[in-house]
Motif scaffolding. Sequence first.
Motif, PDB file in Angstrom:
ATOM      1  N   THR A 143       0.830  -1.198   0.000  1.00 26.50           N
ATOM      2  CA  THR A 143       0.000   0.000   0.000  1.00 26.50           C
ATOM      3  C   THR A 143       0.868   1.253   0.000  1.00 26.50           C
ATOM      4  O   THR A 143       1.901   1.314   0.654  1.00 26.50           O
ATOM      5  N   THR A 144       0.439   2.242  -0.774  1.00 24.79           N
ATOM      6  CA  THR A 144       1.090   3.560  -0.782  1.00 24.79           C
ATOM      7  C   THR A 144       0.142   4.627  -0.262  1.00 24.79           C
ATOM      8  O   THR A 144       0.565   5.720   0.102  1.00 24.79           O
ATOM      9  N   GLY A 145      -1.140   4.298  -0.243  1.00 21.09           N
ATOM     10  CA  GLY A 145      -2.143   5.218   0.271  1.00 21.09           C
ATOM     11  C   GLY A 145      -2.554   6.286  -0.725  1.00 21.09           C
ATOM     12  O   GLY A 145      -1.948   6.466  -1.784  1.00 21.09           O
ATOM     13  N   LEU A 146      -3.639   6.987  -0.375  1.00 22.48           N
ATOM     14  CA  LEU A 146      -4.173   8.073  -1.187  1.00 22.48           C
ATOM     15  C   LEU A 146      -4.194   9.343  -0.347  1.00 22.48           C
ATOM     16  O   LEU A 146      -4.570   9.314   0.824  1.00 22.48           O
ATOM     17  N   LYS A 147      -3.809  10.459  -0.935  1.00 18.34           N
ATOM     18  CA  LYS A 147      -3.745  11.715  -0.186  1.00 18.34           C
ATOM     19  C   LYS A 147      -5.134  12.182   0.237  1.00 18.34           C
ATOM     20  O   LYS A 147      -5.342  12.609   1.364  1.00 18.34           O
ATOM     21  N   ASN A 148      -6.081  12.115  -0.697  1.00 19.70           N
ATOM     22  CA  ASN A 148      -7.433  12.600  -0.402  1.00 19.70           C
ATOM     23  C   ASN A 148      -8.415  11.685  -1.123  1.00 19.70           C
ATOM     24  O   ASN A 148      -8.790  11.922  -2.268  1.00 19.70           O
ATOM     25  N   ALA A 149      -8.820  10.614  -0.443  1.00 23.53           N
ATOM     26  CA  ALA A 149      -9.642   9.583  -1.079  1.00 23.53           C
ATOM     27  C   ALA A 149     -10.998  10.120  -1.530  1.00 23.53           C
ATOM     28  O   ALA A 149     -11.482   9.780  -2.614  1.00 23.53           O
ATOM     29  N   SER A 150     -11.635  10.970  -0.709  1.00 23.18           N
ATOM     30  CA  SER A 150     -12.963  11.471  -1.070  1.00 23.18           C
ATOM     31  C   SER A 150     -12.893  12.363  -2.309  1.00 23.18           C
ATOM     32  O   SER A 150     -13.762  12.294  -3.190  1.00 23.18           O
ATOM     33  N   ASP A 167     -22.260   1.211  -5.619  1.00 23.58           N
ATOM     34  CA  ASP A 167     -21.509   0.354  -4.695  1.00 23.58           C
ATOM     35  C   ASP A 167     -20.311  -0.319  -5.357  1.00 23.58           C
ATOM     36  O   ASP A 167     -19.657  -1.171  -4.741  1.00 23.58           O
ATOM     37  N   ALA A 168     -19.993   0.067  -6.599  1.00 26.48           N
ATOM     38  CA  ALA A 168     -18.863  -0.548  -7.302  1.00 26.48           C
ATOM     39  C   ALA A 168     -17.527   0.037  -6.872  1.00 26.48           C
ATOM     40  O   ALA A 168     -16.474  -0.503  -7.204  1.00 26.48           O
ATOM     41  N   VAL A 169     -17.557   1.164  -6.142  1.00 28.12           N
ATOM     42  CA  VAL A 169     -16.319   1.795  -5.665  1.00 28.12           C
ATOM     43  C   VAL A 169     -16.319   1.754  -4.133  1.00 28.12           C
ATOM     44  O   VAL A 169     -17.252   2.240  -3.489  1.00 28.12           O
ATOM     45  N   GLU A 170     -15.259   1.156  -3.559  1.00 27.52           N
ATOM     46  CA  GLU A 170     -15.186   0.983  -2.117  1.00 27.52           C
ATOM     47  C   GLU A 170     -13.878   1.575  -1.588  1.00 27.52           C
ATOM     48  O   GLU A 170     -12.848   1.529  -2.263  1.00 27.52           O
ATOM     49  N   ILE A 171     -13.961   2.130  -0.395  1.00 34.23           N
ATOM     50  CA  ILE A 171     -12.781   2.687   0.279  1.00 34.23           C
ATOM     51  C   ILE A 171     -12.445   1.793   1.479  1.00 34.23           C
ATOM     52  O   ILE A 171     -13.327   1.438   2.258  1.00 34.23           O
ATOM     53  N   TYR A 172     -11.165   1.404   1.576  1.00 30.13           N
ATOM     54  CA  TYR A 172     -10.713   0.573   2.689  1.00 30.13           C
ATOM     55  C   TYR A 172      -9.520   1.237   3.382  1.00 30.13           C
ATOM     56  O   TYR A 172      -8.755   1.970   2.745  1.00 30.13           O
ATOM     57  N   GLU A 173      -9.366   0.927   4.674  1.00 33.37           N
ATOM     58  CA  GLU A 173      -8.131   1.271   5.381  1.00 33.37           C
ATOM     59  C   GLU A 173      -7.373  -0.024   5.590  1.00 33.37           C
ATOM     60  O   GLU A 173      -7.900  -0.994   6.145  1.00 33.37           O
ATOM     61  N   TYR A 174      -6.126  -0.049   5.108  1.00 34.67           N
ATOM     62  CA  TYR A 174      -5.323  -1.268   5.227  1.00 34.67           C
ATOM     63  C   TYR A 174      -3.868  -0.881   5.458  1.00 34.67           C
ATOM     64  O   TYR A 174      -3.332  -0.018   4.756  1.00 34.67           O
ATOM     65  N   ASN A 175      -3.228  -1.491   6.423  1.00 32.96           N
ATOM     66  CA  ASN A 175      -1.838  -1.161   6.783  1.00 32.96           C
ATOM     67  C   ASN A 175      -1.680   0.338   7.056  1.00 32.96           C
ATOM     68  O   ASN A 175      -0.694   0.966   6.635  1.00 32.96           O
ATOM     69  N   ASP A 176      -2.678   0.924   7.696  1.00 29.74           N
ATOM     70  CA  ASP A 176      -2.674   2.351   8.036  1.00 29.74           C
ATOM     71  C   ASP A 176      -2.719   3.255   6.808  1.00 29.74           C
ATOM     72  O   ASP A 176      -2.436   4.452   6.895  1.00 29.74           O
ATOM     73  N   ASP A 177      -3.063   2.697   5.643  1.00 29.82           N
ATOM     74  CA  ASP A 177      -3.212   3.478   4.422  1.00 29.82           C
ATOM     75  C   ASP A 177      -4.647   3.343   3.903  1.00 29.82           C
ATOM     76  O   ASP A 177      -5.335   2.360   4.173  1.00 29.82           O
ATOM     77  N   ILE A 178      -5.075   4.362   3.154  1.00 33.14           N
ATOM     78  CA  ILE A 178      -6.385   4.341   2.515  1.00 33.14           C
ATOM     79  C   ILE A 178      -6.210   3.874   1.066  1.00 33.14           C
ATOM     80  O   ILE A 178      -5.342   4.376   0.333  1.00 33.14           O
ATOM     81  N   ILE A 179      -7.019   2.916   0.648  1.00 32.58           N
ATOM     82  CA  ILE A 179      -6.999   2.457  -0.739  1.00 32.58           C
ATOM     83  C   ILE A 179      -8.420   2.486  -1.308  1.00 32.58           C
ATOM     84  O   ILE A 179      -9.408   2.450  -0.559  1.00 32.58           O
ATOM     85  N   MET A 180      -8.515   2.606  -2.621  1.00 32.81           N
ATOM     86  CA  MET A 180      -9.808   2.620  -3.296  1.00 32.81           C
ATOM     87  C   MET A 180      -9.876   1.419  -4.235  1.00 32.81           C
ATOM     88  O   MET A 180      -8.952   1.177  -5.017  1.00 32.81           O
ATOM     89  N   VAL A 181     -10.989   0.669  -4.169  1.00 36.26           N
ATOM     90  CA  VAL A 181     -11.172  -0.530  -4.987  1.00 36.26           C
ATOM     91  C   VAL A 181     -12.345  -0.301  -5.938  1.00 36.26           C
ATOM     92  O   VAL A 181     -13.466   0.004  -5.504  1.00 36.26           O
ATOM     93  N   ILE A 182     -12.070  -0.416  -7.227  1.00 40.25           N
ATOM     94  CA  ILE A 182     -13.084  -0.178  -8.266  1.00 40.25           C
ATOM     95  C   ILE A 182     -13.421  -1.509  -8.926  1.00 40.25           C
ATOM     96  O   ILE A 182     -12.563  -2.149  -9.542  1.00 40.25           O
ATOM     97  N   HIS A 183     -14.669  -1.939  -8.801  1.00 43.37           N
ATOM     98  CA  HIS A 183     -15.128  -3.198  -9.386  1.00 43.37           C
ATOM     99  C   HIS A 183     -15.718  -2.910 -10.774  1.00 43.37           C
ATOM    100  O   HIS A 183     -16.744  -2.244 -10.894  1.00 43.37           O
ATOM    101  N   VAL A 184     -15.060  -3.415 -11.802  1.00 40.75           N
ATOM    102  CA  VAL A 184     -15.493  -3.177 -13.183  1.00 40.75           C
ATOM    103  C   VAL A 184     -16.175  -4.435 -13.706  1.00 40.75           C
ATOM    104  O   VAL A 184     -15.535  -5.489 -13.805  1.00 40.75           O
ATOM    105  N   PRO A 185     -17.456  -4.372 -14.054  1.00 39.03           N
ATOM    106  CA  PRO A 185     -18.122  -5.559 -14.599  1.00 39.03           C
ATOM    107  C   PRO A 185     -17.796  -5.758 -16.080  1.00 39.03           C
ATOM    108  O   PRO A 185     -17.343  -4.825 -16.753  1.00 39.03           O
TER     109      PRO A 185
END
Length: 488
Positions: free
Chosen positions: A61-68, A92-110
């Motif tokens: 993880t590298t994290g995101l500066k400003n996820a919102s 609901d295809a875009v989700e925000i998670y906190e992992y290893n003290d970093d914020i990541i964004m997961v985009i589910h593409v059908p």
Amino acid sequence: MTDIFDISQFDSYREDNRREVKKARDGLPVSLWDTYSAFANCYGGVIILGVKEGKDGSWHTTGLKNASKLQKEFWDIINNTKKVSINLLTEDAVEIYEYNDDIIMVIHVPAARREQKPVFINDDMFGGTFRRNYEGDYHCTRIQVKTMLRDQADDTIDMSVLDNLNMDIFNMDSVRGYRNTFAGLKDGHPFLRLDDNEFLRSIGAAAISDKDNQLHPTAAGLLMFGNEYDIVRQFPDYFLDYRALLDPNIRWTDRINSSSGDWSGNIFDFYFRVYNKLKQSLNVPFKLSGLTRIDDTPMHEAIREALANCLINADYFGSRGIVITLQQNQIMLSNPGYSRTGKVQMIRGGVSDPRNRGLMKMFNLIDIGERAGSGIPHIINIWQDEDLKDPIIQEEFGSDRTSLILSLEKKQAIKTSDNERSSSPVRGKKTIENQQKILEYLKDNGRSKCSDIAIFLNLSEARTRALLSGMDEIEAVGSNRNRTYRIK
């Protein structure tokens, strides 16, 4: 899409044809949209932002500066048709998670539906359409884009009326052969009273043109009953090829191809010539009904179904043609064109979306093929009933090709062969084949348990573990009880 991405399994994932990571530390990466197009035009996938790939393929993880802010920017762009041709995502295809003290964004593409393809970017259909392979995203060629455009229509390409051709292009020996087959199956059917032209119109081989109000062949009629030299004028890459490879010392022991010039070269004649060859390879005992010998078995039915499916679902504008290969241990049926329903849906069944509806109708009228999307599941069931190794479906993107491999070997024979060879330091042919199957399975399914792989291979878990332990490209993850396997 939890089968593709589960945050609890983060450390076990690697990039493949369904998963892609991007750092996105300073904003949305330009390549994000290439990957969106690529996933949408294949099987779908997940794009994870705020993650980088290590030299060993592991994720960090590298994290995101400003996820919102990044999330809002993403939705603004994906809804801009000048940037992306279509937004396939729900909220609901875009989700925000906190992992290893970093914020990541997961985009589910059908995966896009047939009528939505091609999905392209930058308002450039031919320059901005991508597909996904194991290594990454690649530009689609103009031919691939045109194939997707042809597949959008509900009326398949073989239903078009060929105004430039007259009714005399039909090979009448083929037409008479079809009529005789039809008459033998449909005694008393009203079509039997019709003359040849009206009969061809009734089965969809001919139609009245809107241009001159005259009867002309359809593309399906030309493919089914035309002569090869007329067919290639409409379909330049048309080619039908049957090869028997039964002697390793001979290039082929038998061959039929549409351009040989000593027969019509059309689909109807090819089907029966090839089926008569294939059925001789089936080592199945005949049965008796009373005192009558029954030579037609479920395996014969499955071969007819498989051959018809191959011909009905081919893209006759595609390259490399149809190739049917008979070997001592298998039959392989390969046709140009990706599956319009996708490999998973083919295996599941229940959805029929043929590339050539006109050809399907003509085969159905002589009791060949099916209409309910049950063809492949039916074939798989018959192979399982005969205790043969499960059929394999392979899809190639790039050359756009679908292949069905039907093993002619018993499952028990394969198990015994593998067990005998496992004691040898030299890998036998079956071991190599099974290890290749494991690689293909892990590419399609990601990290998997030994028990799931064993079921796929029709082998014991002990034998499957032995195969896995001999593969340098595979690594085990976790303790004994929860151990899974993945590609390094």
